[in-house]
Design a protein around this motif. Sequence first.
Motif, short mmCIF file in Angstrom:
data_model
loop_
_atom_site.label_atom_id
_atom_site.label_comp_id
_atom_site.label_asym_id
_atom_site.label_seq_id
_atom_site.Cartn_x
_atom_site.Cartn_y
_atom_site.Cartn_z
N VAL A 198 0.85 -1.19 0.00
CA VAL A 198 0.00 0.00 0.00
C VAL A 198 0.88 1.24 0.00
O VAL A 198 1.88 1.30 0.72
CB VAL A 198 -0.93 0.01 1.22
N LEU A 254 0.88 5.52 0.36
CA LEU A 254 0.18 6.74 0.74
C LEU A 254 1.03 7.91 0.25
O LEU A 254 2.22 8.00 0.57
CB LEU A 254 -0.01 6.84 2.25
N CYS A 271 -4.07 13.29 0.93
CA CYS A 271 -3.32 12.04 0.95
C CYS A 271 -4.13 10.99 0.20
O CYS A 271 -5.31 10.79 0.51
CB CYS A 271 -3.07 11.61 2.39
N ALA A 278 -4.39 7.01 -1.10
CA ALA A 278 -3.93 5.63 -0.90
C ALA A 278 -4.11 4.84 -2.18
O ALA A 278 -5.10 5.01 -2.90
CB ALA A 278 -4.72 4.98 0.22
N ILE A 326 -10.11 0.22 3.97
CA ILE A 326 -9.38 1.18 4.79
C ILE A 326 -10.21 1.50 6.02
O ILE A 326 -11.40 1.85 5.90
CB ILE A 326 -9.06 2.48 4.02
N MET A 339 -8.08 6.62 9.33
CA MET A 339 -7.06 7.40 8.63
C MET A 339 -6.73 8.61 9.49
O MET A 339 -7.57 9.08 10.27
CB MET A 339 -7.56 7.85 7.25
N LYS A 394 -10.42 6.91 -1.80
CA LYS A 394 -9.35 6.46 -0.90
C LYS A 394 -8.43 7.63 -0.55
O LYS A 394 -7.19 7.52 -0.63
CB LYS A 394 -8.55 5.32 -1.52
#
Length: 121
Positions: A2, A4, A22, A24, A31, A34, A76
């Motif tokens: 993953v 970010l 941000c 992902a 998810i 966060m 995401k």
Amino acid sequence: QVQLVESGGGLVQPGGSLRLSCAASGSIFRIYDMGWYRQAPGKQRELVAAITSDGNTNYADSVKGRFTISRDSAKKTVNLQMNSVKPEDTAVYYCNAAVRSTLGSQTSVFWGQGTQVTVSS
């Protein structure tokens, strides 16, 4: 794996605004929480704001009323709207996310590389 990736950092004057984002990507089944953390020179990394998958939020006392965290689960992404910034907000800002990569895997926490925010006149 993953990834970010943060964006939106930079130089801003005291009292100004800045928006961090941000995104992902990678092997993502779901998810969960966060968040945004920050680390100033010579200090430990600290939580700035966090948001659950249900949209519940939590803020550090030092940013309450000035910063707003939000997320777009479909895209995401997690964002941090920073208003009325102060010199003491200067730090490297990191996003993190608790991610389950596949249906049968455990949840792991991933971090971005960080983005510099400098508040100065």
